[in-house]
Design an enzyme around this catalytic site. Structure first.
Site, PDB file in Angstrom:
ATOM      1  N   GLU A  25       0.810  -1.222   0.000  1.00 52.01           N
ATOM      2  CA  GLU A  25       0.000   0.000   0.000  1.00 52.01           C
ATOM      3  C   GLU A  25       0.834   1.259   0.000  1.00 52.01           C
ATOM      4  O   GLU A  25       0.528   2.220  -0.696  1.00 52.01           O
ATOM      5  CB  GLU A  25      -0.915   0.049   1.231  1.00 52.01           C
ATOM      6  N   HIS A  57     -10.245  -5.266  10.609  1.00 57.22           N
ATOM      7  CA  HIS A  57     -10.930  -5.085   9.336  1.00 57.22           C
ATOM      8  C   HIS A  57     -12.223  -4.326   9.512  1.00 57.22           C
ATOM      9  O   HIS A  57     -13.087  -4.375   8.650  1.00 57.22           O
ATOM     10  CB  HIS A  57     -11.211  -6.454   8.693  1.00 57.22           C
TER      11      HIS A  57
END
Lengths: 394, 408
Positions: free
Chosen positions: B144, B213
């Site tokens: 990322e 998450h």
């Protein structure tokens, strides 16, 4: 016109330079002469996963004198910045590039303004190499309106969009993914140019570098990662920070080349080679073996982690400007006096630019709120007293 | 730039508000009006060429779905071709918006994990790689920090990347790039570079996905200067905001929600975008202003049904624009109802609700009859167990209780 072959030595004494031809009496005009001269680099290139380019570099008197002039300008500029910092006209962080000029100058000689360069915070000389003016440099350093970023960026944020210089970044290593993004855009628009992403030996241990390298190799991007190895990551020597200080090999599957970064001609040769390679085969790593005379920044004396002998030793034996001076003198391209005149000229240029920059005003208070967004949203900002300070973020 | 606003034949004077970012030569109407009429509103669509159509029958008018709570879709028999427009699920709406923009501008590209050949982990980029090729829909490795940086670097040269975080929480790894390079480069370069990226991805609390998450990153990103943040909640505004974000010159972070991807709605056939800085009036009312965004909109609307039965008349506004806040719409509402309840999914500490409370207090304190109430998620990592997870997030029953408390 005889081509004179010379071996320019790095660690041996200067007396080895002997012109082979007797061209000494035939003085040609120096500033525009493009007679090719071939010179050998100080040391051969070491390569990893590729064929090293030849040690013989083609150059000409005009180029050598340009090298001399540009490097002298950069050197003087950095020393002047040192004095300005001590006089408290430059504040904050100031990272000086003196000693490393050959990298900036040699790279420019091998590429065009269509190629992109992105570097970290030691960016003053790279900016000048890309066509930035001394006024823009000093005004930005002093936080004035005439600066290249209008005084809002500072020493670590020099940019020049029209000559594809993308800065100027403060966070170590963060510019390398940006550089690979530039290379991606070049591949996307198919314009046959490359990106040089510069970083230091300290940044070479950042994870994002290897991430970006992986992606660049995977997608065949024309990215050239240049490690300016000045052997110290601020105060930490390279052998204390990296298990493997052979930075040109760290790319593993990506080819690499180790270059003497104090030899402008070697840098030029390597960058030329890298550009050809990147356009055909994807990323390549260049490790420039270079040295900075100043400390990491103005707040670092630079002598607590290295000896003064080391610094003065490099200055005597490997200084980039001295090397070019010796080449010029031994090839009779100019006299001692002419070179001294160039240095005087350069000094005056720098002093004039500083004087001009000092006249430039500080940015207007409204500039605090401008350029936050590319297109204003009408978001309002106000101070403690709403009537006194109230602005719309532009 | 097309805008969506409601006109119910109101005779309010048309003025362009000072804080809108419309091309002032295109838009003639102020999109923000306060409503004293409680009616099923119908939309008029301002098209991108500035033509306003107030006749809902002539074009595909969008009826406001004021009680879209569950993902119950219209039965296929009812949604026949007699009604104008086409039905799409929210992720399909995002995909349609993205596809239309990629077609319109060759500089738009998408990068993210599994967006290409796999079609996107939530199918938002399905079919795009086949259509536009590998250079425009890029499968990145799991990196990322670097691919966000690469997207920003590409944007500096003029490309318009759409960077997808597979889950918003993963973008924490790219925080440096988003904060320093994405947000600040325009300023530190003295205006030389613009960064027209869109950073998007699903976030929020899902169904027992676990703490890492289920993160809500809007609270972490909100102080970064130079970026814009929007949160979509319906297929209509998802497509509109996606398109507007891509066309915007500023970097925009588009927050989607994992649980909203299967919402179905009828979308107009024609080109439209939603204003990035504007809030959406979901249900006009009199007694209390409820400000919300993303998934909590549906919890609020569910609570609204109960509240109506109990005799309350809440005004529900989906703020949509998380940075900057649409203080014009919100202000008009506060001036009308004098009571504010904020319902959000962010954590209590330092969340969007906290900033919104401060902003409303600073600007509209004189109009408030009661202290602002803010319902947020608990300041805990989201637990896995279903019962516990339910309790961390605001539920409709709590919203009903809060309104009753405020309106005492």
């Amino acid at each position: 016109m005889a081509l004179s072959y010379l071996r320019s030595s790095s660690s041996r004494s200067a007396n080895l330079l002997r012109p082979l031809s007797s061209a000494a009496s035939l003085r040609r005009p120096i500033s525009t002469d493009t007679t090719p001269i071939t010179i050998e680099t100080s040391v051969p290139f070491t390569s990893h996963q590729c064929e090293a380019p030849s040690r013989s570099v083609e150059t000409n008197p005009s180029e050598l004198l340009t090298f001399f002039r540009d490097m002298a300008l950069m050197r003087r500029m950095e020393i002047a910045a040192d004095s300005l910092y001590k006089a408290k006209l430059i504040r904050g962080f100031c990272h000086l590039y003196d000693g490393q000029e050959a990298v900036a100058v040699g790279m420019e000689a091998a590429i065009t303004k269509k190629d992109c360069i992105i570097t970290a915070y030691r960016d003053h000389c790279t900016f000048v190499g890309r066509g930035g003016t001394l006024l823009e440099v000093f005004a930005e350093l002093m936080g004035r309106q005439a600066g290249c970023s209008k005084g809002k960026g500072g020493s670590m944020h020099f940019y020049k969009k029209d000559s594809n210089f993308y800065g100027g970044h403060g966070i170590v290593g963060a510019q390398v993914p940006l550089g690979c993004g530039l290379a991606f855009a070049q591949k996307y628009s198919k314009d046959e140019s490359v990106t040089f992403a510069l970083y230091g030996d300290g940044a070479a241990n950042q994870g994002q570098l290897f991430e970006a390298l992986n992606i660049s190799a995977l997608w065949d991007l024309p990215a050239i990662l240049v490690c300016e190895n000045n052997h110290y990551g601020m105060g930490t020597a390279e052998w204390r920070a990296a298990k493997s200080p052979a930075y040109y090999k760290r790319g593993d599957y990506v080819p690499g080349l180790k270059v003497d970064g104090m030899d402008a001609l070697a840098v030029k040769q390597a960058c030329k080679f890298a550009k050809e390679h990147a356009l055909k085969n994807g990323p390549i790593i260049l490790e420039m073996d270079t040295y900075r005379y100043h400390g990491h920044s103005m707040s670092d004396p630079g002598s607590t982690y290295r000896t003064r002998d080391e610094i003065s030793g490099i200055r005597q034996e490997r200084d980039p400007i001295e090397r070019v001076r010796k080449l010029v003198l031994s090839h009779d391209l100019a006299t001692e006096k002419e070179l001294k005149d160039i240095e005087k000229e350069v000094r005056k240029e720098v002093d004039d630019a500083i004087a001009q920059a000092k006249e430039s005003p500080m940015p207007e208070p409204s500039e605090l709120f401008s350029n936050v967004y590319a297109k204003g949203l009408g978001a309002e900002s106000f101070g403690a007293d709403r009537k006194e300070v109230r602005a719309t973020l532009a | 730039m097309a805008a969506i606003f409601q006109g119910v034949g109101a005779a309010a004077p048309l003025s362009s508000s000072p804080s809108n970012s419309f091309d002032s030569n295109k838009s003639v109407f102020s999109p923000r009006r306060s409503f004293s009429v409680r009616k099923r509103a119908s939309f008029a669509v301002v098209r991108s060429d500035g033509i306003v159509n107030l006749n809902p029958k002539g074009r595909s008018a969008q009826r406001l779905i004021s009680n879209a709570v569950a993902t119950k879709a219209d039965s296929p028999a009812a949604s026949s071709s007699s009604k104008p427009g086409h039905e799409l699920l929210l992720f399909e709406a995002l995909q349609e918006g993205l596809e239309e923009e990629m077609e319109r501008d060759p500089r738009v590209c998408v990068m993210g994990e599994d967006v290409g050949h796999y079609g996107g982990s939530y199918k938002v980029t399905k079919g795009l790689a086949k259509r536009f090729g590998d250079l425009r829909v890029l499968d990145t490795p799991i990196a990322e920090n670097s691919f966000t940086g690469m997207g920003i670097g590409a944007a500096m040269t003029g490309l318009r990347p759409v960077i997808e975080g597979m889950n918003m929480g993963f973008l924490l790894l790219a925080f440096n790039q988003i904060s320093n390079n994405c947000g600040m480069l325009h300023y530190t370069s003295g205006g030389q570079f613009t960064i027209p990226v869109v950073i998007r991805g699903p976030g929020g609390v899902g169904r027992q996905l676990g703490a890492e998450h289920s993160q809500r990153l809007e609270s972490y990103f909100q102080s970064i200067p130079g970026i814009q943040m929007v949160a979509c909640s319906t297929p209509y505004n998802a497509k509109g905001l996606m398109k507007a974000a891509i066309r915007s010159e500023n970097p925009v972070i588009l927050f989607e929600h994992v649980l909203l991807y299967n919402l179905k709605e009828r979308l107009p056939d024609e080109d439209y975008i939603c204003n990035l800085e504007e809030a959406e009036m979901v249900r006009p009312g009199e007694h209390v202003t409820i400000l919300t965004y993303s998934r909590m909109r549906y919890h609020v609307m569910q609570a609204a049904k109960t509240l109506v039965n109990k005799g309350y008349d809440p005004e529900v506004i989906d703020i949509r624009s998380l940075k900057p806040f649409d203080l014009h719409t919100i202000g008009n509402s506060v001036k009308k109802t004098h009571r504010v309840l904020i319902v959000e999914e962010c954590m209590r500490t330092g969340g969007i609700g906290a900033s919104l409370t401060a902003a409303i207090t600073e600007n509209f304190n004189d109009y408030l009859d009661a202290p602002i109430m803010c319902l947020s998620s608990q300041d805990v990592p989201t637990p896995y167990a279903g019962t516990l997870e339910e309790v961390t997030v605001v539920q409709p029953a709590q919203i009903v209780t809060a309104v009753e408390q405020i309106c005492q």
